[in-house]
Design a protein around this motif. Structure first.
Motif, PDB file in Angstrom:
ATOM      1  N   LEU A   1       1.822   5.828  -2.893  1.00  0.00           N
ATOM      2  CA  LEU A   1       2.843   5.027  -2.230  1.00  0.00           C
ATOM      3  C   LEU A   1       2.363   3.599  -2.012  1.00  0.00           C
ATOM      4  N   THR A   2       1.085   3.435  -1.730  1.00  0.00           N
ATOM      5  CA  THR A   2       0.532   2.100  -1.526  1.00  0.00           C
ATOM      6  C   THR A   2       0.619   1.272  -2.805  1.00  0.00           C
ATOM      7  N   THR A   3       0.347   1.892  -3.932  1.00  0.00           N
ATOM      8  CA  THR A   3       0.431   1.188  -5.212  1.00  0.00           C
ATOM      9  C   THR A   3       1.862   0.770  -5.518  1.00  0.00           C
ATOM     10  N   VAL A   4       2.790   1.660  -5.287  1.00  0.00           N
ATOM     11  CA  VAL A   4       4.200   1.350  -5.530  1.00  0.00           C
ATOM     12  C   VAL A   4       4.668   0.233  -4.610  1.00  0.00           C
ATOM     13  N   LEU A   5       4.268   0.276  -3.352  1.00  0.00           N
ATOM     14  CA  LEU A   5       4.657  -0.774  -2.412  1.00  0.00           C
ATOM     15  C   LEU A   5       4.093  -2.131  -2.829  1.00  0.00           C
ATOM     16  N   MET A   6       2.868  -2.152  -3.324  1.00  0.00           N
ATOM     17  CA  MET A   6       2.270  -3.411  -3.779  1.00  0.00           C
ATOM     18  C   MET A   6       2.991  -3.966  -5.008  1.00  0.00           C
ATOM     19  N   VAL A   7       3.323  -3.093  -5.957  1.00  0.00           N
ATOM     20  CA  VAL A   7       4.018  -3.544  -7.170  1.00  0.00           C
ATOM     21  C   VAL A   7       5.399  -4.081  -6.822  1.00  0.00           C
ATOM     22  N   VAL A   8       6.115  -3.378  -5.976  1.00  0.00           N
ATOM     23  CA  VAL A   8       7.459  -3.817  -5.587  1.00  0.00           C
ATOM     24  C   VAL A   8       7.383  -5.098  -4.762  1.00  0.00           C
TER      25      VAL A   8
ATOM     26  N   VAL B   1       5.187  -7.481  -5.109  1.00  0.00           N
ATOM     27  CA  VAL B   1       4.963  -8.563  -6.067  1.00  0.00           C
ATOM     28  C   VAL B   1       6.269  -8.931  -6.771  1.00  0.00           C
ATOM     29  N   MET B   2       7.063  -7.937  -7.121  1.00  0.00           N
ATOM     30  CA  MET B   2       8.356  -8.200  -7.774  1.00  0.00           C
ATOM     31  C   MET B   2       9.306  -8.948  -6.847  1.00  0.00           C
ATOM     32  N   VAL B   3       9.352  -8.536  -5.591  1.00  0.00           N
ATOM     33  CA  VAL B   3      10.216  -9.217  -4.622  1.00  0.00           C
ATOM     34  C   VAL B   3       9.692 -10.637  -4.367  1.00  0.00           C
ATOM     35  N   GLY B   4       8.383 -10.806  -4.344  1.00  0.00           N
ATOM     36  CA  GLY B   4       7.805 -12.140  -4.198  1.00  0.00           C
ATOM     37  C   GLY B   4       8.169 -13.043  -5.360  1.00  0.00           C
ATOM     38  N   LEU B   5       8.164 -12.497  -6.571  1.00  0.00           N
ATOM     39  CA  LEU B   5       8.593 -13.271  -7.740  1.00  0.00           C
ATOM     40  C   LEU B   5      10.072 -13.642  -7.636  1.00  0.00           C
ATOM     41  N   ALA B   6      10.878 -12.720  -7.144  1.00  0.00           N
ATOM     42  CA  ALA B   6      12.300 -13.014  -6.941  1.00  0.00           C
ATOM     43  C   ALA B   6      12.485 -14.119  -5.899  1.00  0.00           C
ATOM     44  N   LEU B   7      11.653 -14.120  -4.862  1.00  0.00           N
ATOM     45  CA  LEU B   7      11.716 -15.181  -3.856  1.00  0.00           C
ATOM     46  C   LEU B   7      11.383 -16.545  -4.466  1.00  0.00           C
ATOM     47  N   VAL B   8      10.382 -16.580  -5.328  1.00  0.00           N
ATOM     48  CA  VAL B   8      10.012 -17.841  -5.984  1.00  0.00           C
ATOM     49  C   VAL B   8      11.142 -18.330  -6.878  1.00  0.00           C
ATOM     50  N   LEU B   9      11.740 -17.428  -7.653  1.00  0.00           N
ATOM     51  CA  LEU B   9      12.843 -17.816  -8.528  1.00  0.00           C
ATOM     52  C   LEU B   9      14.063 -18.270  -7.733  1.00  0.00           C
ATOM     53  N   ASN B  10      14.324 -17.629  -6.588  1.00  0.00           N
ATOM     54  CA  ASN B  10      15.437 -18.056  -5.741  1.00  0.00           C
ATOM     55  C   ASN B  10      15.170 -19.426  -5.138  1.00  0.00           C
TER      56      ASN B  10
ATOM     57  N   LEU C   1       9.620  -3.668   3.175  1.00  0.00           N
ATOM     58  CA  LEU C   1       8.449  -3.145   2.470  1.00  0.00           C
ATOM     59  C   LEU C   1       7.194  -3.259   3.319  1.00  0.00           C
ATOM     60  N   LEU C   2       7.050  -4.352   4.053  1.00  0.00           N
ATOM     61  CA  LEU C   2       5.912  -4.481   4.968  1.00  0.00           C
ATOM     62  C   LEU C   2       5.982  -3.445   6.079  1.00  0.00           C
ATOM     63  N   GLY C   3       7.184  -3.156   6.553  1.00  0.00           N
ATOM     64  CA  GLY C   3       7.351  -2.122   7.569  1.00  0.00           C
ATOM     65  C   GLY C   3       6.944  -0.748   7.064  1.00  0.00           C
ATOM     66  N   LEU C   4       7.251  -0.471   5.797  1.00  0.00           N
ATOM     67  CA  LEU C   4       6.821   0.793   5.209  1.00  0.00           C
ATOM     68  C   LEU C   4       5.303   0.832   5.025  1.00  0.00           C
ATOM     69  N   TYR C   5       4.732  -0.296   4.631  1.00  0.00           N
ATOM     70  CA  TYR C   5       3.294  -0.342   4.386  1.00  0.00           C
ATOM     71  C   TYR C   5       2.494  -0.173   5.673  1.00  0.00           C
ATOM     72  N   PHE C   6       2.925  -0.852   6.745  1.00  0.00           N
ATOM     73  CA  PHE C   6       2.195  -0.783   8.008  1.00  0.00           C
ATOM     74  C   PHE C   6       2.698   0.317   8.934  1.00  0.00           C
ATOM     75  N   SER C   7       3.747   1.021   8.567  1.00  0.00           N
ATOM     76  CA  SER C   7       4.342   2.108   9.366  1.00  0.00           C
ATOM     77  C   SER C   7       4.696   1.651  10.776  1.00  0.00           C
ATOM     78  N   SER C   8       5.423   0.542  10.841  1.00  0.00           N
ATOM     79  CA  SER C   8       5.795  -0.032  12.124  1.00  0.00           C
ATOM     80  C   SER C   8       7.313  -0.221  12.183  1.00  0.00           C
ATOM     81  N   ASP C   9       7.887   0.062  13.350  1.00  0.00           N
ATOM     82  CA  ASP C   9       9.330  -0.103  13.534  1.00  0.00           C
ATOM     83  C   ASP C   9       9.732  -1.550  13.820  1.00  0.00           C
ATOM     84  N   MET C  10       8.787  -2.374  14.230  1.00  0.00           N
ATOM     85  CA  MET C  10       9.099  -3.771  14.552  1.00  0.00           C
ATOM     86  C   MET C  10       9.634  -4.530  13.343  1.00  0.00           C
ATOM     87  N   TYR C  11       9.132  -4.212  12.172  1.00  0.00           N
ATOM     88  CA  TYR C  11       9.574  -4.906  10.970  1.00  0.00           C
ATOM     89  C   TYR C  11      11.036  -4.601  10.669  1.00  0.00           C
TER      90      TYR C  11
END
Length: 89
Positions: free
Chosen positions: A2-9, A11-20, A50-60
């Motif tokens: 799950l950690t690997t998938v979260l990191m890959v996704v 990066v993809m969302v970060g690339l989408a942010l740059v393109l936007n 995605l950060l909320g899933l990675y850190f398992s926190s409800d605040m995100y």
């Protein structure tokens, strides 16, 4: 796994942010810039979730909900301003 998938996704969302951001700065019309801004906040919500899933926190998730509400209101206000020229009638 799950950690690997979260990191890959992330990066993809970060690339989408740059393109936007590029579309926001180089948009030929105001409508394109508003659409890029709308997509930018949606992608930032995805990154926060995605950060909320990675850190398992409800605040995100609460902050993502707050950004979603503010983003919807700001997009509606900008669209109304673009159509009519004023926000408050």
């Amino acid at each position: 796994m799950l950690t690997t998938v979260l990191m890959v996704v992330s990066v993809m969302v970060g690339l989408a942010l740059v393109l936007n951001t590029i579309r926001l700065l180089a948009g030929p019309s105001t409508a394109d810039r508003i659409l890029a801004l709308d997509t930018l906040y949606i992608n930032s919500i995805a990154l926060i979730v995605l950060l909320g899933l990675y850190f398992s926190s409800d605040m995100y998730f609460e902050s993502a909900l707050l950004i979603a509400m503010l983003g919807f209101v700001s997009t509606a206000a900008l669209a109304k301003y673009l159509l009519r020229g004023d926000i408050i009638e």
